[in-house]
Write a protein that holds these residues in place. Structure first.
Motif, PDB file in Angstrom:
ATOM      1  N   GLU A  95       0.840  -1.195   0.000  1.00 46.91           N
ATOM      2  CA  GLU A  95       0.000   0.000   0.000  1.00 46.91           C
ATOM      3  C   GLU A  95       0.880   1.251   0.000  1.00 46.91           C
ATOM      4  O   GLU A  95       1.883   1.328   0.702  1.00 46.91           O
ATOM      5  CB  GLU A  95      -0.892   0.007   1.242  1.00 46.91           C
ATOM      6  N   GLY A  96       0.526   2.218  -0.825  1.00 46.23           N
ATOM      7  CA  GLY A  96       1.239   3.485  -0.806  1.00 46.23           C
ATOM      8  C   GLY A  96       2.487   3.541  -1.656  1.00 46.23           C
ATOM      9  O   GLY A  96       3.284   4.468  -1.515  1.00 46.23           O
ATOM     10  N   PHE A  97       2.679   2.580  -2.550  1.00 41.54           N
ATOM     11  CA  PHE A  97       3.868   2.628  -3.413  1.00 41.54           C
ATOM     12  C   PHE A  97       3.788   3.809  -4.377  1.00 41.54           C
ATOM     13  O   PHE A  97       4.767   4.522  -4.585  1.00 41.54           O
ATOM     14  CB  PHE A  97       4.008   1.320  -4.190  1.00 41.54           C
ATOM     15  N   TYR A  98       2.618   4.006  -4.968  1.00 41.42           N
ATOM     16  CA  TYR A  98       2.428   5.114  -5.908  1.00 41.42           C
ATOM     17  C   TYR A  98       1.902   6.347  -5.182  1.00 41.42           C
ATOM     18  O   TYR A  98       1.173   6.244  -4.200  1.00 41.42           O
ATOM     19  CB  TYR A  98       1.431   4.726  -7.003  1.00 41.42           C
ATOM     20  N   VAL A  99       2.267   7.516  -5.698  1.00 38.15           N
ATOM     21  CA  VAL A  99       1.621   8.753  -5.271  1.00 38.15           C
ATOM     22  C   VAL A  99       0.261   8.761  -5.965  1.00 38.15           C
ATOM     23  O   VAL A  99       0.172   8.914  -7.188  1.00 38.15           O
ATOM     24  CB  VAL A  99       2.462   9.986  -5.664  1.00 38.15           C
ATOM     25  N   ARG A 100      -0.777   8.573  -5.183  1.00 38.75           N
ATOM     26  CA  ARG A 100      -2.101   8.270  -5.734  1.00 38.75           C
ATOM     27  C   ARG A 100      -2.592   9.317  -6.725  1.00 38.75           C
ATOM     28  O   ARG A 100      -3.112   8.986  -7.794  1.00 38.75           O
ATOM     29  CB  ARG A 100      -3.095   8.122  -4.581  1.00 38.75           C
ATOM     30  N   GLU A 101      -2.430  10.585  -6.374  1.00 41.83           N
ATOM     31  CA  GLU A 101      -2.960  11.643  -7.224  1.00 41.83           C
ATOM     32  C   GLU A 101      -2.262  11.676  -8.585  1.00 41.83           C
ATOM     33  O   GLU A 101      -2.913  11.880  -9.622  1.00 41.83           O
ATOM     34  CB  GLU A 101      -2.818  13.002  -6.530  1.00 41.83           C
ATOM     35  N   VAL A 102      -0.940  11.487  -8.580  1.00 40.71           N
ATOM     36  CA  VAL A 102      -0.200  11.534  -9.837  1.00 40.71           C
ATOM     37  C   VAL A 102      -0.521  10.314 -10.694  1.00 40.71           C
ATOM     38  O   VAL A 102      -0.721  10.425 -11.912  1.00 40.71           O
ATOM     39  CB  VAL A 102       1.314  11.651  -9.576  1.00 40.71           C
ATOM     40  N   ALA A 103      -0.596   9.148 -10.070  1.00 43.60           N
ATOM     41  CA  ALA A 103      -0.966   7.946 -10.819  1.00 43.60           C
ATOM     42  C   ALA A 103      -2.337   8.104 -11.463  1.00 43.60           C
ATOM     43  O   ALA A 103      -2.557   7.699 -12.618  1.00 43.60           O
ATOM     44  CB  ALA A 103      -0.939   6.726  -9.896  1.00 43.60           C
ATOM     45  N   ALA A 104      -3.271   8.722 -10.732  1.00 44.42           N
ATOM     46  CA  ALA A 104      -4.614   8.949 -11.279  1.00 44.42           C
ATOM     47  C   ALA A 104      -4.566   9.934 -12.449  1.00 44.42           C
ATOM     48  O   ALA A 104      -5.255   9.764 -13.459  1.00 44.42           O
ATOM     49  CB  ALA A 104      -5.548   9.463 -10.188  1.00 44.42           C
ATOM     50  N   GLU A 105      -3.748  10.990 -12.310  1.00 46.17           N
ATOM     51  CA  GLU A 105      -3.603  11.954 -13.407  1.00 46.17           C
ATOM     52  C   GLU A 105      -3.067  11.265 -14.657  1.00 46.17           C
ATOM     53  O   GLU A 105      -3.541  11.506 -15.774  1.00 46.17           O
ATOM     54  CB  GLU A 105      -2.662  13.083 -12.983  1.00 46.17           C
ATOM     55  N   LEU A 106      -2.075  10.387 -14.491  1.00 54.96           N
ATOM     56  CA  LEU A 106      -1.505   9.701 -15.646  1.00 54.96           C
ATOM     57  C   LEU A 106      -2.531   8.799 -16.319  1.00 54.96           C
ATOM     58  O   LEU A 106      -2.569   8.708 -17.555  1.00 54.96           O
ATOM     59  CB  LEU A 106      -0.269   8.890 -15.237  1.00 54.96           C
ATOM     60  N   ARG A 107      -3.364   8.127 -15.520  1.00 57.13           N
ATOM     61  CA  ARG A 107      -4.422   7.313 -16.116  1.00 57.13           C
ATOM     62  C   ARG A 107      -5.364   8.184 -16.947  1.00 57.13           C
ATOM     63  O   ARG A 107      -5.797   7.796 -18.033  1.00 57.13           O
ATOM     64  CB  ARG A 107      -5.198   6.570 -15.026  1.00 57.13           C
ATOM     65  N   GLY A 108      -5.666   9.367 -16.431  1.00 60.85           N
ATOM     66  CA  GLY A 108      -6.520  10.282 -17.175  1.00 60.85           C
ATOM     67  C   GLY A 108      -5.882  10.737 -18.475  1.00 60.85           C
ATOM     68  O   GLY A 108      -6.540  10.808 -19.522  1.00 60.85           O
ATOM     69  N   HIS A 109      -4.599  11.058 -18.422  1.00 66.35           N
ATOM     70  CA  HIS A 109      -3.899  11.471 -19.633  1.00 66.35           C
ATOM     71  C   HIS A 109      -3.886  10.348 -20.672  1.00 66.35           C
ATOM     72  O   HIS A 109      -4.113  10.587 -21.867  1.00 66.35           O
ATOM     73  CB  HIS A 109      -2.465  11.876 -19.286  1.00 66.35           C
ATOM     74  N   ARG A 110      -3.612   9.151 -20.217  1.00 64.77           N
ATOM     75  CA  ARG A 110      -3.591   8.018 -21.155  1.00 64.77           C
ATOM     76  C   ARG A 110      -4.960   7.798 -21.777  1.00 64.77           C
ATOM     77  O   ARG A 110      -5.081   7.515 -22.976  1.00 64.77           O
ATOM     78  CB  ARG A 110      -3.143   6.742 -20.441  1.00 64.77           C
ATOM     79  N   ALA A 111      -6.003   7.914 -20.965  1.00 64.12           N
ATOM     80  CA  ALA A 111      -7.365   7.733 -21.481  1.00 64.12           C
ATOM     81  C   ALA A 111      -7.691   8.770 -22.547  1.00 64.12           C
ATOM     82  O   ALA A 111      -8.497   8.518 -23.449  1.00 64.12           O
ATOM     83  CB  ALA A 111      -8.373   7.811 -20.336  1.00 64.12           C
ATOM     84  N   ALA A 112      -7.052   9.948 -22.454  1.00 61.17           N
ATOM     85  CA  ALA A 112      -7.258  11.012 -23.433  1.00 61.17           C
ATOM     86  C   ALA A 112      -6.331  10.882 -24.638  1.00 61.17           C
ATOM     87  O   ALA A 112      -6.342  11.736 -25.522  1.00 61.17           O
ATOM     88  CB  ALA A 112      -7.058  12.369 -22.767  1.00 61.17           C
ATOM     89  N   GLY A 113      -5.507   9.825 -24.647  1.00 63.30           N
ATOM     90  CA  GLY A 113      -4.652   9.564 -25.791  1.00 63.30           C
ATOM     91  C   GLY A 113      -3.246  10.098 -25.704  1.00 63.30           C
ATOM     92  O   GLY A 113      -2.496  10.060 -26.695  1.00 63.30           O
TER      93      GLY A 113
END
Length: 215
Positions: A95-113
């Motif tokens: 638990e807590g390996f990733y910085v949650r907010e940044v990982a979520a932002e990257l998922r959003g960017h990828r979803a947008a192409g």
């Protein structure tokens, strides 16, 4: 999170930006203790403590990064790569390996192409599993020199800190002439990331540092 159809690149630092750990020291501890036992653990601690003290006394971070890689002199590349995979498997399961907010932002960017690029002073054996996990297409990082099957302890080129991050970001942007840097994003946590962040239109300084936030 961005949902635009405009093509963009997203650049992110890794240690304490995308993940919560300092990968180089954490992996040195993991590798040396796992492969060499108690004496290896003491060796890793000496390297870490020495570089921490010297950096606090004014040793530039780029020089400290170069000094760090000298600890890998004579280590087999294949063994380092194998232990790096073990390190990622174990650490990323916690638990807590990733910085949650940044990982979520990257998922959003990828979803947008968007295409993701990791930009780090760490090296590929540690970064490639992270890149695979977050869907990063590019890994811009330090390149330890090899002689045959072992590391020499030297780096090829400059440590990937500060202005070298800027250079690598510019180099990658030049390969995507259809992408406007003003549409691109960057994430970092330290003043040494500012040259990289200055190359994109949307910069985010993660954490509690002065000037943290989005522009």
């Amino acid at each position: 999170m961005p949902r635009s159809e405009r093509a963009r690149l997203v650049f992110t630092d890794v240690d304490e930006t995308l993940i919560t750990r300092k990968s180089l020291f954490d992996f040195l501890d993991f590798y040396c203790a796992g492969r060499y036992g108690a004496e290896g653990a003491r060796r890793a601690a000496r390297v870490r403590d020495d570089l921490t003290a010297r950096t606090a006394a004014g040793l530039p971070r780029a020089d400290a990064n170069r000094e760090y890689f000298r600890a890998w002199r004579g280590e087999p590349v294949a063994a380092v790569e194998e232990w790096a995979r073990r390190w990622f498997t174990e650490r990323s399961a916690a638990e807590g390996f990733y910085v949650r907010e940044v990982a979520a932002e990257l998922r959003g960017h990828r979803a947008a192409g968007a295409s993701i690029a990791l930009v780090s002073g760490s090296f590929r054996p540690l970064l490639q599993p992270i890149a695979d996990a977050v869907g990063a297409e590019h890994v811009l990082c330090a390149r330890p020199e090899r002689c045959g099957r072992v590391y020499t302890g030297a780096l090829i080129g400059a440590p990937v800190i500060g202005e070298e991050k800027r250079r690598l970001v510019r180099e990658l942007l030049a390969q995507y002439a259809h992408i406007d840097p003003a549409d691109c994003y960057g994430y970092g946590d330290d003043a040494s990331d500012l040259p990289m962040l200055a190359e994109v239109g949307h910069a985010v300084l993660v954490g509690g540092g002065a000037g943290a936030g989005r522009r």
